[in-house]
Design a protein around this motif. Structure first.
Motif, PDB file in Angstrom:
ATOM      1  N   ARG A 194      -3.504   7.417   4.291  1.00  0.00           N
ATOM      2  CA  ARG A 194      -4.540   6.489   4.779  1.00  0.00           C
ATOM      3  C   ARG A 194      -4.993   5.621   3.625  1.00  0.00           C
ATOM      4  O   ARG A 194      -5.227   6.139   2.523  1.00  0.00           O
ATOM      5  N   GLU A 195      -5.109   4.331   3.857  1.00  0.00           N
ATOM      6  CA  GLU A 195      -5.669   3.467   2.823  1.00  0.00           C
ATOM      7  C   GLU A 195      -7.069   3.969   2.509  1.00  0.00           C
ATOM      8  O   GLU A 195      -7.791   4.408   3.394  1.00  0.00           O
ATOM      9  N   GLY A 196      -7.439   3.920   1.245  1.00  0.00           N
ATOM     10  CA  GLY A 196      -8.771   4.388   0.846  1.00  0.00           C
ATOM     11  C   GLY A 196      -8.728   5.804   0.300  1.00  0.00           C
ATOM     12  O   GLY A 196      -9.578   6.191  -0.494  1.00  0.00           O
TER      13      GLY A 196
ATOM     14  N   VAL B 218      10.601  -2.452  -6.709  1.00  0.00           N
ATOM     15  CA  VAL B 218      11.109  -3.810  -6.545  1.00  0.00           C
ATOM     16  C   VAL B 218      10.287  -4.527  -5.475  1.00  0.00           C
ATOM     17  O   VAL B 218       9.915  -3.914  -4.468  1.00  0.00           O
ATOM     18  N   ASP B 219      10.016  -5.811  -5.697  1.00  0.00           N
ATOM     19  CA  ASP B 219       9.370  -6.595  -4.653  1.00  0.00           C
ATOM     20  C   ASP B 219       9.886  -8.026  -4.720  1.00  0.00           C
ATOM     21  O   ASP B 219      10.263  -8.500  -5.792  1.00  0.00           O
ATOM     22  N   VAL B 220       9.908  -8.701  -3.562  1.00  0.00           N
ATOM     23  CA  VAL B 220      10.320 -10.120  -3.549  1.00  0.00           C
ATOM     24  C   VAL B 220       9.201 -11.014  -4.067  1.00  0.00           C
ATOM     25  O   VAL B 220       9.444 -12.168  -4.416  1.00  0.00           O
TER      26      VAL B 220
ATOM     27  N   TYR C 298       0.837  -1.202   0.000  1.00  0.00           N
ATOM     28  CA  TYR C 298       0.000   0.000   0.000  1.00  0.00           C
ATOM     29  C   TYR C 298       0.871   1.252   0.000  1.00  0.00           C
ATOM     30  O   TYR C 298       0.607   2.205  -0.720  1.00  0.00           O
ATOM     31  N   VAL C 299       1.931   1.248   0.797  1.00  0.00           N
ATOM     32  CA  VAL C 299       2.758   2.453   0.909  1.00  0.00           C
ATOM     33  C   VAL C 299       3.765   2.560  -0.238  1.00  0.00           C
ATOM     34  O   VAL C 299       3.881   3.603  -0.882  1.00  0.00           O
ATOM     35  N   GLY C 300       4.485   1.467  -0.515  1.00  0.00           N
ATOM     36  CA  GLY C 300       5.532   1.517  -1.536  1.00  0.00           C
ATOM     37  C   GLY C 300       4.983   1.831  -2.913  1.00  0.00           C
ATOM     38  O   GLY C 300       5.525   2.682  -3.630  1.00  0.00           O
TER      39      GLY C 300
ATOM     40  N   PRO D  82      -3.197  -0.741  15.458  1.00  0.00           N
ATOM     41  CA  PRO D  82      -2.953  -1.767  16.492  1.00  0.00           C
ATOM     42  C   PRO D  82      -1.465  -2.047  16.696  1.00  0.00           C
ATOM     43  O   PRO D  82      -0.987  -2.077  17.831  1.00  0.00           O
ATOM     44  N   LYS D  83      -0.729  -2.215  15.629  1.00  0.00           N
ATOM     45  CA  LYS D  83       0.698  -2.569  15.810  1.00  0.00           C
ATOM     46  C   LYS D  83       1.515  -1.341  16.243  1.00  0.00           C
ATOM     47  O   LYS D  83       2.467  -1.476  17.012  1.00  0.00           O
ATOM     48  N   ASP D  84       1.139  -0.164  15.770  1.00  0.00           N
ATOM     49  CA  ASP D  84       1.932   1.024  16.116  1.00  0.00           C
ATOM     50  C   ASP D  84       1.736   1.438  17.582  1.00  0.00           C
ATOM     51  O   ASP D  84       2.675   1.907  18.234  1.00  0.00           O
TER      52      ASP D  84
ATOM     53  N   GLY E 250       7.014  -4.216   5.002  1.00  0.00           N
ATOM     54  CA  GLY E 250       6.184  -4.304   6.201  1.00  0.00           C
ATOM     55  C   GLY E 250       7.019  -4.337   7.480  1.00  0.00           C
ATOM     56  O   GLY E 250       8.158  -4.824   7.487  1.00  0.00           O
ATOM     57  N   THR E 251       6.438  -3.789   8.559  1.00  0.00           N
ATOM     58  CA  THR E 251       7.055  -3.865   9.890  1.00  0.00           C
ATOM     59  C   THR E 251       5.977  -4.327  10.868  1.00  0.00           C
ATOM     60  O   THR E 251       5.570  -3.579  11.762  1.00  0.00           O
ATOM     61  N   PRO E 252       5.479  -5.565  10.677  1.00  0.00           N
ATOM     62  CA  PRO E 252       4.352  -6.035  11.502  1.00  0.00           C
ATOM     63  C   PRO E 252       4.762  -6.281  12.959  1.00  0.00           C
ATOM     64  O   PRO E 252       5.952  -6.276  13.278  1.00  0.00           O
TER      65      PRO E 252
ATOM     66  N   SER F 147       9.057   2.872   5.750  1.00  0.00           N
ATOM     67  CA  SER F 147       8.315   2.027   6.686  1.00  0.00           C
ATOM     68  C   SER F 147       8.252   2.706   8.052  1.00  0.00           C
ATOM     69  O   SER F 147       9.121   3.519   8.380  1.00  0.00           O
ATOM     70  N   THR F 148       7.235   2.340   8.827  1.00  0.00           N
ATOM     71  CA  THR F 148       7.141   2.832  10.206  1.00  0.00           C
ATOM     72  C   THR F 148       8.085   1.990  11.061  1.00  0.00           C
ATOM     73  O   THR F 148       7.898   0.778  11.184  1.00  0.00           O
ATOM     74  N   VAL F 149       9.085   2.639  11.633  1.00  0.00           N
ATOM     75  CA  VAL F 149      10.101   1.869  12.380  1.00  0.00           C
ATOM     76  C   VAL F 149      10.374   2.491  13.743  1.00  0.00           C
ATOM     77  O   VAL F 149      10.348   3.714  13.901  1.00  0.00           O
TER      78      VAL F 149
HETATM   79  P1  NAD Z   1       2.428  -4.266   2.701  1.00  0.00           P
HETATM   80  O1  NAD Z   1       2.418  -5.518   3.483  1.00  0.00           O
HETATM   81  O2  NAD Z   1       1.191  -3.873   1.941  1.00  0.00           O
HETATM   82  O3  NAD Z   1       3.621  -4.273   1.664  1.00  0.00           O
HETATM   83  C1  NAD Z   1       4.932  -4.668   1.959  1.00  0.00           C
HETATM   84  C2  NAD Z   1       5.572  -5.148   0.669  1.00  0.00           C
HETATM   85  O4  NAD Z   1       6.963  -5.357   0.896  1.00  0.00           O
HETATM   86  C3  NAD Z   1       5.018  -6.481   0.158  1.00  0.00           C
HETATM   87  O5  NAD Z   1       4.643  -6.352  -1.195  1.00  0.00           O
HETATM   88  C4  NAD Z   1       6.188  -7.455   0.337  1.00  0.00           C
HETATM   89  O6  NAD Z   1       6.219  -8.480  -0.634  1.00  0.00           O
HETATM   90  C5  NAD Z   1       7.358  -6.509   0.171  1.00  0.00           C
HETATM   91  N1  NAD Z   1       8.635  -7.009   0.707  1.00  0.00           N
HETATM   92  C6  NAD Z   1       8.876  -7.668   1.867  1.00  0.00           C
HETATM   93  N2  NAD Z   1      10.186  -7.964   1.975  1.00  0.00           N
HETATM   94  C7  NAD Z   1      10.789  -7.486   0.861  1.00  0.00           C
HETATM   95  C8  NAD Z   1      12.135  -7.479   0.400  1.00  0.00           C
HETATM   96  N3  NAD Z   1      13.114  -8.045   1.110  1.00  0.00           N
HETATM   97  N4  NAD Z   1      12.391  -6.907  -0.793  1.00  0.00           N
HETATM   98  C9  NAD Z   1      11.398  -6.354  -1.508  1.00  0.00           C
HETATM   99  N5  NAD Z   1      10.105  -6.322  -1.132  1.00  0.00           N
HETATM  100  C10 NAD Z   1       9.797  -6.880   0.055  1.00  0.00           C
HETATM  101  O7  NAD Z   1       2.809  -3.121   3.735  1.00  0.00           O
HETATM  102  P2  NAD Z   1       2.289  -1.611   3.775  1.00  0.00           P
HETATM  103  O8  NAD Z   1       0.898  -1.579   4.305  1.00  0.00           O
HETATM  104  O9  NAD Z   1       2.596  -0.949   2.474  1.00  0.00           O
HETATM  105  O10 NAD Z   1       3.234  -1.020   4.912  1.00  0.00           O
HETATM  106  C11 NAD Z   1       4.616  -0.802   4.698  1.00  0.00           C
HETATM  107  C12 NAD Z   1       5.149   0.054   5.825  1.00  0.00           C
HETATM  108  O11 NAD Z   1       4.523   1.341   5.809  1.00  0.00           O
HETATM  109  C13 NAD Z   1       4.874  -0.496   7.237  1.00  0.00           C
HETATM  110  O12 NAD Z   1       5.963  -0.179   8.056  1.00  0.00           O
HETATM  111  C14 NAD Z   1       3.648   0.256   7.675  1.00  0.00           C
HETATM  112  O13 NAD Z   1       3.565   0.362   9.078  1.00  0.00           O
HETATM  113  C15 NAD Z   1       3.890   1.613   7.056  1.00  0.00           C
HETATM  114  N6  NAD Z   1       2.673   2.385   6.791  1.00  0.00           N
HETATM  115  C16 NAD Z   1       1.574   1.774   6.305  1.00  0.00           C
HETATM  116  C17 NAD Z   1       0.438   2.534   6.019  1.00  0.00           C
HETATM  117  C18 NAD Z   1      -0.809   1.881   5.500  1.00  0.00           C
HETATM  118  O14 NAD Z   1      -1.863   2.521   5.529  1.00  0.00           O
HETATM  119  N7  NAD Z   1      -0.765   0.660   5.009  1.00  0.00           N
HETATM  120  C19 NAD Z   1       0.442   3.926   6.239  1.00  0.00           C
HETATM  121  C20 NAD Z   1       1.609   4.516   6.711  1.00  0.00           C
HETATM  122  C21 NAD Z   1       2.721   3.739   6.996  1.00  0.00           C
END
Ligand code: NAD
Length: 433
Positions: A155-157, A30-32, A11-13, A266-268, A86-88, A121-123
């Motif tokens: 925000r998603e959405g 890039v994604d794995v 969602y973020v990337g 929840p996680k944050d 992700g940083t779950p 990412s949120t870290v």
């Molecule tokens: P997500 O799970 O939707 O996406 C993460 C992506 O990273 C996945 O596509 C996964 O395959 C990829 N990935 C994992 N390991 C990898 C690697 N080694 N190389 C390349 N790609 C890899 O996560 P998200 O919701 O986009 O959240 C990402 C970060 O942003 C988190 O830290 C989250 O807390 C933060 N964040 C999320 C939101 C939100 O609304 N979703 C908003 C603000 C911040």
């Protein structure tokens, strides 16, 4: 034109990558997940986010946005590398940083010349410092890299709008070179008079958690007052509205209901508690907000229990499965918690969501997925409205009554008008009145 490598297309990337490409940069995502990359190359976005597919296609066609599983070549071409993986919750409240550190390890050998490595990412506070140390240890001879923290607030959405018109941009960096590159990247937003907060790395990291936790606190506060309203004959909708009219308070995030969910709050909040603990202080208010939120699903199910005189053998229709409207994200969704509790009480569950059905199907839960709200309600003993999608706000209430075996509605988002529901013969309950 800057070349950016965006690691992680979630969602973020993907949103950040597509938006930065739209600013005129060249962005290599890039994604794995090879399947995800294939989908993206075929112009398809792997999750639901309004307007994103058009933005991705437009920038892909203009050759500003590309997708690859080949991390080394993307890193070599870029001058800025963003990490948006992700940083779950790792299971004990702490953020799981293994994906992030794996990326740092994987990119390091391919860094050359000067590059900025940005954590999107949120870290937890201190992570940027650890990344800096890792880069210092792993960088090839002759390569230079600075670390920056650039937390995301979308925000998603409404992610595109949020990225394109943010309330603020936060940049944590420690060298002039890194600060300049980051400022330059966000120049299009600066021209729109977006406040850009440039600060140290630790401060930037904490701004993100402090902001999310504050919003969670606001929601839990409204829910706590809602509990009180139910006992003293007050109405939370009016209380919250009048509170929100005070500019010092503001009207947002004061909606009582089944509480917050999703992949962030929840996680944050849990992570902030752990960050504080590690630093030797106690985030008491955040802990209380988490406690209040944890009870919400059980309170909702208890309302159904009371109105039906027990749940065993009953069928409940859940409307809405996504953690909020306009997304298909079901991570930490209230609907899933309610589903688990209903099953534990021996109730069967029928459910419908406008976009999250496939996500829920892949979880293989014990529930019947239906093709519409009315189908989900057909023959059910009660309906629980869990996600306030617009289409659920405008349901035909007569048809709803006819579909349900018993006219019982638990409105977990305070969407319907109580008087009208009672007038129509529903046994109705919501929150905070
Ligand atoms: P997500 O799970 O939707 O996406 C993460 C992506 O990273 C996945 O596509 C996964 O395959 C990829 N990935 C994992 N390991 C990898 C690697 N080694 N190389 C390349 N790609 C890899 O996560 P998200 O919701 O986009 O959240 C990402 C970060 O942003 C988190 O830290 C989250 O807390 C933060 N964040 C999320 C939101 C939100 O609304 N979703 C908003 C603000 C911040």
């Amino acid at each position: 034109m800057v070349t950016i490598c965006m690691v992680g297309t979630g969602y973020v990337g993907l949103v950040t990558g597509a938006c930065l490409a739209d600013f005129g940069n060249r962005v290599i995502c890039v994604d794995v997940d090879a399947q995800r990359i294939e989908m993206l190359k075929n112009g398809r976005v792997p999750f639901f986010e309004p307007l994103l597919e058009d933005l991705v296609q437009r920038n892909y066609e203009a050759q500003r946005l590309s997708f690859t599983a080949d991390l080394p070549s993307a890193v070599r071409e870029a001058s800025i590398v963003f990490i948006a993986v992700g940083t779950p919750d790792r299971g004990d409240g702490h953020a799981d940083l293994s994906y992030l550190f794996k990326v740092v390890e994987d990119i390091s050998p391919h860094l050359s010349g000067y590059k900025v490595v940005v954590t999107k990412s949120t870290v937890p506070v201190g992570t940027g410092r650890r990344v800096q140390q890792m880069l210092h240890d792993l960088l090839p001879a002759g390569a230079e890299a600075d670390v920056a923290s650039n937390p995301e607030f979308l925000r998603e959405g409404s992610a595109i709008e949020d990225f394109m018109r943010p309330n603020r941009v936060v940049i944590g960096a420690e060298t002039d070179r890194a600060r300049e590159q980051m400022r330059e990247l966000y120049r299009p937003l600066y021209l729109l008079e977006t406040p850009i907060v440039v600060t140290g790395i630790e401060t930037a990291e904490l701004i993100k958690y402090a902001s999310n936790a504050f919003l969670a606190v606001k929601i839990s506060y409204a829910n706590e007052i809602a509990n009180l309203c139910e006992r003293v004959g007050a109405d939370i909708k009016v209380v919250a509205k009048a509170m929100g009219l005070d500019h010092r308070i503001g009207s947002k995030f004061l909606h009582a209901g089944v509480g917050y969910g999703g992949s962030c709050f929840p996680k944050d909040t849990e992570a902030l508690i752990k960050i504080a603990e590690t630093a030797g202080t106690d985030a008491r208010i955040v802990r209380a907000a988490v406690d209040v939120n944890r009870e919400r699903a059980a309170i909702a199910v208890d309302k159904a229990h009371k109105l039906l005189g027990g749940l065993s053998g009953k069928t409940i229709a859940l409307l809405g499965l996504a953690f909020k409207p306009n997304t298909d994200d079901v991570r930490e969704a209230a609907a899933l918690k309610i589903h688990a509790l209903l099953r534990r009480h021996g109730a069967a569950v029928r459910a419908f969501d406008p976009v999250a059905m496939e996500r829920v199907r892949s979880l293989a839960l014990d529930l019947t997925l239906c093709s519409s709200a009315y189908e989900a309600m057909q023959g059910a003993d009660a309906m629980m409205l869990v996600t306030e999608w617009n289409e659920f706000r405008t349901l035909d209430l007569q048809r709803m009554r006819q579909a349900l075996r018993q006219p019982v509605v638990i409105d977990c988002r305070n969407v319907y008008d109580r008087e009208r529901m009672v007038e129509l013969g529903f046994r109705y309950d919501a929150f905070g009145a």
